[in-house]
Design a protein around this motif. Structure first.
Motif, PDB file in Angstrom:
ATOM      1  N   GLU A 181       0.840  -1.197   0.000  1.00 50.31           N
ATOM      2  CA  GLU A 181       0.000   0.000   0.000  1.00 50.31           C
ATOM      3  C   GLU A 181       0.876   1.248   0.000  1.00 50.31           C
ATOM      4  O   GLU A 181       2.005   1.236   0.511  1.00 50.31           O
ATOM      5  CB  GLU A 181      -0.916  -0.001   1.225  1.00 50.31           C
ATOM      6  CG  GLU A 181      -1.938  -1.136   1.227  1.00 50.31           C
ATOM      7  CD  GLU A 181      -2.828  -1.121  -0.019  1.00 50.31           C
ATOM      8  OE1 GLU A 181      -3.281  -0.022  -0.414  1.00 50.31           O
ATOM      9  OE2 GLU A 181      -3.051  -2.192  -0.595  1.00 50.31           O
ATOM     10  N   PRO A 182       0.372   2.356  -0.562  1.00 50.17           N
ATOM     11  CA  PRO A 182       1.199   3.559  -0.656  1.00 50.17           C
ATOM     12  C   PRO A 182       1.447   4.218   0.693  1.00 50.17           C
ATOM     13  O   PRO A 182       0.672   4.051   1.645  1.00 50.17           O
ATOM     14  CB  PRO A 182       0.382   4.481  -1.572  1.00 50.17           C
ATOM     15  CG  PRO A 182      -1.022   3.992  -1.470  1.00 50.17           C
ATOM     16  CD  PRO A 182      -0.934   2.518  -1.217  1.00 50.17           C
ATOM     17  N   ALA A 183       2.530   4.971   0.758  1.00 46.38           N
ATOM     18  CA  ALA A 183       2.914   5.662   1.983  1.00 46.38           C
ATOM     19  C   ALA A 183       2.031   6.879   2.217  1.00 46.38           C
ATOM     20  O   ALA A 183       1.513   7.496   1.282  1.00 46.38           O
ATOM     21  CB  ALA A 183       4.376   6.103   1.882  1.00 46.38           C
ATOM     22  N   THR A 184       1.889   7.227   3.485  1.00 47.94           N
ATOM     23  CA  THR A 184       1.224   8.477   3.846  1.00 47.94           C
ATOM     24  C   THR A 184       2.220   9.627   3.708  1.00 47.94           C
ATOM     25  O   THR A 184       3.434   9.413   3.616  1.00 47.94           O
ATOM     26  CB  THR A 184       0.717   8.432   5.297  1.00 47.94           C
ATOM     27  OG1 THR A 184       1.862   8.315   6.172  1.00 47.94           O
ATOM     28  CG2 THR A 184      -0.203   7.236   5.527  1.00 47.94           C
ATOM     29  N   ASP A 185       1.712  10.851   3.722  1.00 44.94           N
ATOM     30  CA  ASP A 185       2.600  12.024   3.651  1.00 44.94           C
ATOM     31  C   ASP A 185       3.585  12.027   4.815  1.00 44.94           C
ATOM     32  O   ASP A 185       4.767  12.382   4.650  1.00 44.94           O
ATOM     33  CB  ASP A 185       1.778  13.319   3.661  1.00 44.94           C
ATOM     34  CG  ASP A 185       1.027  13.535   2.353  1.00 44.94           C
ATOM     35  OD1 ASP A 185       1.368  12.863   1.351  1.00 44.94           O
ATOM     36  OD2 ASP A 185       0.102  14.362   2.331  1.00 44.94           O
ATOM     37  N   LYS A 186       3.112  11.612   6.001  1.00 48.60           N
ATOM     38  CA  LYS A 186       3.984  11.584   7.184  1.00 48.60           C
ATOM     39  C   LYS A 186       5.107  10.565   7.000  1.00 48.60           C
ATOM     40  O   LYS A 186       6.263  10.827   7.358  1.00 48.60           O
ATOM     41  CB  LYS A 186       3.168  11.250   8.430  1.00 48.60           C
ATOM     42  CG  LYS A 186       3.990  11.253   9.712  1.00 48.60           C
ATOM     43  CD  LYS A 186       3.140  10.912  10.929  1.00 48.60           C
ATOM     44  CE  LYS A 186       3.988  10.890  12.189  1.00 48.60           C
ATOM     45  NZ  LYS A 186       3.204  10.511  13.389  1.00 48.60           N
ATOM     46  N   GLU A 187       4.768   9.405   6.417  1.00 51.12           N
ATOM     47  CA  GLU A 187       5.786   8.368   6.197  1.00 51.12           C
ATOM     48  C   GLU A 187       6.846   8.833   5.198  1.00 51.12           C
ATOM     49  O   GLU A 187       8.036   8.530   5.349  1.00 51.12           O
ATOM     50  CB  GLU A 187       5.126   7.078   5.726  1.00 51.12           C
ATOM     51  CG  GLU A 187       4.385   6.347   6.840  1.00 51.12           C
ATOM     52  CD  GLU A 187       3.603   5.149   6.337  1.00 51.12           C
ATOM     53  OE1 GLU A 187       3.508   4.166   7.083  1.00 51.12           O
ATOM     54  OE2 GLU A 187       3.068   5.200   5.197  1.00 51.12           O
ATOM     55  N   ILE A 188       6.421   9.580   4.179  1.00 51.70           N
ATOM     56  CA  ILE A 188       7.375  10.124   3.206  1.00 51.70           C
ATOM     57  C   ILE A 188       8.323  11.095   3.917  1.00 51.70           C
ATOM     58  O   ILE A 188       9.546  11.028   3.770  1.00 51.70           O
ATOM     59  CB  ILE A 188       6.640  10.833   2.049  1.00 51.70           C
ATOM     60  CG1 ILE A 188       5.783   9.834   1.257  1.00 51.70           C
ATOM     61  CG2 ILE A 188       7.646  11.527   1.122  1.00 51.70           C
ATOM     62  CD1 ILE A 188       4.823  10.490   0.281  1.00 51.70           C
ATOM     63  N   LEU A 189       7.735  11.996   4.704  1.00 49.75           N
ATOM     64  CA  LEU A 189       8.521  12.989   5.443  1.00 49.75           C
ATOM     65  C   LEU A 189       9.529  12.310   6.374  1.00 49.75           C
ATOM     66  O   LEU A 189      10.707  12.694   6.426  1.00 49.75           O
ATOM     67  CB  LEU A 189       7.576  13.875   6.262  1.00 49.75           C
ATOM     68  CG  LEU A 189       8.226  14.964   7.106  1.00 49.75           C
ATOM     69  CD1 LEU A 189       8.628  16.144   6.223  1.00 49.75           C
ATOM     70  CD2 LEU A 189       7.286  15.450   8.198  1.00 49.75           C
ATOM     71  N   HIS A 190       9.081  11.287   7.085  1.00 54.21           N
ATOM     72  CA  HIS A 190       9.949  10.570   8.014  1.00 54.21           C
ATOM     73  C   HIS A 190      11.109   9.891   7.279  1.00 54.21           C
ATOM     74  O   HIS A 190      12.252   9.924   7.744  1.00 54.21           O
ATOM     75  CB  HIS A 190       9.133   9.515   8.788  1.00 54.21           C
ATOM     76  CG  HIS A 190       8.509  10.051  10.028  1.00 54.21           C
ATOM     77  ND1 HIS A 190       8.675   9.468  11.257  1.00 54.21           N
ATOM     78  CD2 HIS A 190       7.715  11.131  10.238  1.00 54.21           C
ATOM     79  CE1 HIS A 190       8.014  10.159  12.178  1.00 54.21           C
ATOM     80  NE2 HIS A 190       7.410  11.170  11.577  1.00 54.21           N
ATOM     81  N   THR A 191      10.809   9.277   6.150  1.00 58.49           N
ATOM     82  CA  THR A 191      11.856   8.558   5.402  1.00 58.49           C
ATOM     83  C   THR A 191      12.914   9.526   4.892  1.00 58.49           C
ATOM     84  O   THR A 191      14.116   9.237   4.951  1.00 58.49           O
ATOM     85  CB  THR A 191      11.231   7.759   4.246  1.00 58.49           C
ATOM     86  OG1 THR A 191      10.221   6.891   4.773  1.00 58.49           O
ATOM     87  CG2 THR A 191      12.275   6.922   3.520  1.00 58.49           C
ATOM     88  N   VAL A 192      12.484  10.693   4.414  1.00 58.28           N
ATOM     89  CA  VAL A 192      13.439  11.710   3.962  1.00 58.28           C
ATOM     90  C   VAL A 192      14.284  12.206   5.134  1.00 58.28           C
ATOM     91  O   VAL A 192      15.494  12.417   5.005  1.00 58.28           O
ATOM     92  CB  VAL A 192      12.705  12.883   3.272  1.00 58.28           C
ATOM     93  CG1 VAL A 192      13.674  14.032   2.971  1.00 58.28           C
ATOM     94  CG2 VAL A 192      12.042  12.411   1.986  1.00 58.28           C
ATOM     95  N   ALA A 193      13.652  12.341   6.305  1.00 54.90           N
ATOM     96  CA  ALA A 193      14.383  12.818   7.489  1.00 54.90           C
ATOM     97  C   ALA A 193      15.464  11.826   7.916  1.00 54.90           C
ATOM     98  O   ALA A 193      16.539  12.219   8.386  1.00 54.90           O
ATOM     99  CB  ALA A 193      13.412  13.067   8.641  1.00 54.90           C
ATOM    100  N   VAL A 194      15.203  10.522   7.740  1.00 54.19           N
ATOM    101  CA  VAL A 194      16.179   9.497   8.131  1.00 54.19           C
ATOM    102  C   VAL A 194      17.238   9.298   7.061  1.00 54.19           C
ATOM    103  O   VAL A 194      18.440   9.253   7.348  1.00 54.19           O
ATOM    104  CB  VAL A 194      15.479   8.144   8.421  1.00 54.19           C
ATOM    105  CG1 VAL A 194      16.516   7.063   8.744  1.00 54.19           C
ATOM    106  CG2 VAL A 194      14.489   8.271   9.571  1.00 54.19           C
ATOM    107  N   MET A 195      16.806   9.168   5.812  1.00 51.69           N
ATOM    108  CA  MET A 195      17.703   8.712   4.746  1.00 51.69           C
ATOM    109  C   MET A 195      18.116   9.800   3.762  1.00 51.69           C
ATOM    110  O   MET A 195      18.882   9.542   2.834  1.00 51.69           O
ATOM    111  CB  MET A 195      17.032   7.567   3.970  1.00 51.69           C
ATOM    112  CG  MET A 195      16.684   6.377   4.852  1.00 51.69           C
ATOM    113  SD  MET A 195      15.775   5.094   3.964  1.00 51.69           S
ATOM    114  CE  MET A 195      17.049   4.480   2.882  1.00 51.69           C
ATOM    115  N   GLY A 196      17.609  11.014   3.954  1.00 47.42           N
ATOM    116  CA  GLY A 196      17.977  12.115   3.069  1.00 47.42           C
ATOM    117  C   GLY A 196      19.310  12.730   3.445  1.00 47.42           C
ATOM    118  O   GLY A 196      20.125  12.116   4.132  1.00 47.42           O
TER     119      GLY A 196
END
Length: 398
Positions: A181-196
Motif C-alpha cells: 500500500e502507498p505511503a502516507t505524507d507523514k511516512e514520506i517525510l519521516h523517510t526523507v528525514a532518516v535517509m535524506g
C-alpha cells in the motif's frame, strides 16, 4: 562457544568473529593486489563498519595509505550473545591497519547525535589534525533529530498508488506476488528525514566550523537508482524521495566546498546484498537474477571492487570525475548496461518457484547474505569453539 546463524525474520541475530575477520582480510588482500592509489591521506568514514562504508575505509587505508577514523553504531558481545558483524569487522580492520602502520581509530555511537559529531571532531584534532575525505555511508531505520528530539522512522513503500509485483523468500526459494500500500505524507517525510541529506549536511557544517576540513576536501555519499522493475518500490517510492534529497544536498555541499577547492558527490552504486536490501520486497529476486546475468558476462562486483574502482577511476584518477546530467558518479554503469538489463527483464518475466534455482543465482544471494554475518566463509572452521568477546582496540582500550 560454537556460533551458528540464528534468524528473526530477515535479520540474522548472530555473527561469527573469525568469519568476519576472514572477509575483512579478503577485502584488504584484494586492494593490496591493485595498483596503489594517489588518494586521500586523512579520512573520516561515517557508517564505517559494513558494506560500502567498510569497503571505502579499506580502500582508503590499504589503497592510498590513509589514516582513518570510522564512526558507526554496533554492539559488543554480551554473555552468550555475539557482537554485531560490524563490531567484528572493525576490530579486524583496526588490527590490520595498525599493523600496517596506519592510524585507525573508531567511535561507536549514534552518528545522528550532536554528541558523536563533537566527539569525532575532537578525535580528528587529536589524531589527524584535519581530514581530506569524508565518506557518508549511514544506513539506519530510525533517527532522533539532534535539535528537535523528534523520532523519525523510515519506511519502504510506493507513493501514490499500491504496487504489486513478484518477490522471493530467499530462505525458502518461494516466489510469490505481493502488494504494498502507498505511503502516507507523514511516512514520506519521516523517510526523507532518516535517509535524506540533512544529517550529511549537519556533519559537513560541523566539521567545517571546527576547522577540521583540509583545503580541497572531497565528500561522498552513496545512492542507488536501479531498474524500472524496482522503481515503484525504490526510486519512485519513499526511499527515492530520500535519495532525491541526498542528491540535492550533494549539489549544495559541492557549491560550499568548491570555495576551498573541494567537491561533494553522490556515487550511484550497484545492487549488492545488504541486511537492509534483503528486507525490501522485490529487490532480493531482482538481485538474484542480476547476479546470474552479471556473473555470466564477467561483470560481477561486490562492495570492495566497486569502491576501489570509484577511488581509482573517478575520485582520484587525476582527471575530473565522470558524472551524469544530475552530477552523480555512476559506478552502477555495468549493472545498468542495456544488454544486462534486457536479460534480467527477460528472466524476470519467466521466473517462478519451479525454475528459480535454474535461472537465478539465489544460492549466490544466500551465500552473500550469510557472509554479511561471517558465515559460509571459506577457510573458517564453524565447528570450532570461538570466543565471541572481541575487542576493538581504540574503543575498548579507553
Amino acid at each position: 562457544m560454537k556460533i551458528q546463524p540464528k534468524f528473526r525474520g530477515f535479520i540474522c541475530t548472530t555473527a561469527h568473529p573469525a568469519g568476519c575477520a576472514q572477509q575483512v582480510q579478503q577485502q584488504i588482500e584484494f586492494v593490496k593486489k591493485q595498483k596503489p592509489l594517489t588518494g586521500p591521506k586523512k579520512v573520516l568514514v561515517i557508517g564505517a563498519s559494513t558494506g560500502y562504508g567498510l569497503a571505502s575505509r579499506i580502500t582508503a587505508a590499504f589503497g592510498a595509505g590513509a589514516d582513518t577514523i570510522g564512526v558507526f553504531f554496533e554492539k559488543p558481545s554480551s554473555g552468550k550473545r555475539t557482537a554485531t558483524a560490524g563490531w567484528y569487522n572493525t576490530a579486524e580492520f583496526e588490527k590490520a591497519a595498525t599493523e600496517a602502520g596506519y592510524v585507525a581509530k573508531s567511535i561507536n555511537g549514534d552518528a545522528f547525535s550532536n554528541e558523536i559529531k563533537e566527539e569525532t571532531i575532537q578525535l580528528i584534532k587529536k589524531e589527524l589534525g584535519q581530514v581530506d575525505l569524508v565518506v557518508y555511508s549511514l544506513a539506519a531505520p530510525k533517527r532522533v533529530h539532534p535539535v528537535t528530539g523528534e523520532v523519525f522512522s523510515s519506511v519502504l513503500k510506493p507513493i501514490g498508488q499500491p504496487y504489486t509485483n513478484k518477490t522471493v523468500d530467499f530462505h525458502t526459494g518461494k516466489v510469490s506476488e505481493l502488494t504494498l500500500e502507498p505511503a502516507t505524507d507523514k511516512e514520506i517525510l519521516h523517510t526523507v528525514a532518516v535517509m535524506g541529506g540533512e544529517d550529511w549536511k549537519m556533519w559537513m557544517d560541523a566539521l567545517e566550523q571546527a576547522g577540521v576540513l583540509a583545503e580541497g576536501t572531497v565528500t561522498i555519499a552513496y545512492s542507488y537508482i536501479g531498474p524500472k522493475i524496482t522503481h515503484p518500490i525504490y526510486r519512485e517510492g519513499t526511499v527515492g524521495r530520500a535519495k532525491d534529497h541526498l542528491e540535492a544536498t550533494a549539489r549544495e555541499l559541492d557549491a560550499q566546498l568548491k570555495k576551498s577547492g573541494g567537491r561533494a558527490f553522490v556515487s550511484v552504486n550497484k545492487a549488492v546484498v545488504t541486511q537492509s536490501s534483503s528486507a525490501i520486497p522485490v529487490v532480493p529476486l531482482y538481485i538474484s537474477l542480476l547476479f546470474k546475468t552479471m556473473k555470466e558476462k564477467g561483470l560481477h562486483e561486490g562492495c570492495i571492487e566497486q569502491m576501489y574502482r570509484l577511488f581509482a577511476e573517478e575520485l582520484y584518477s587525476g582527471a575530473p570525475a565522470n558524472v551524469d546530467e544530475e552530477g552523480r558518479i555512476r559506478i552502477d554503469n555495468l549493472e545498468m548496461r542495456e544488454d544486462v538489463q534486457e536479460q534480467v527483464l527477460s528472466l524476470w518475466n519467466q521466473v517462478d518457484s519451479d525454475n528459480l534455482n535454474e535461472i537465478s543465482d539465489l544460492e549466490g544471494y544466500r551465500k552473500d547474505f550469510f557472509q554479511l554475518f561471517g558465515f559460509e566463509t571459506e577457510g573458517v572452521d564453524y565447528e570450532a569453539d570461538v570466543d565471541p568477546d572481541v575487542q576493538i582496540p581504540s574503543i575498548t582500550a579507553e
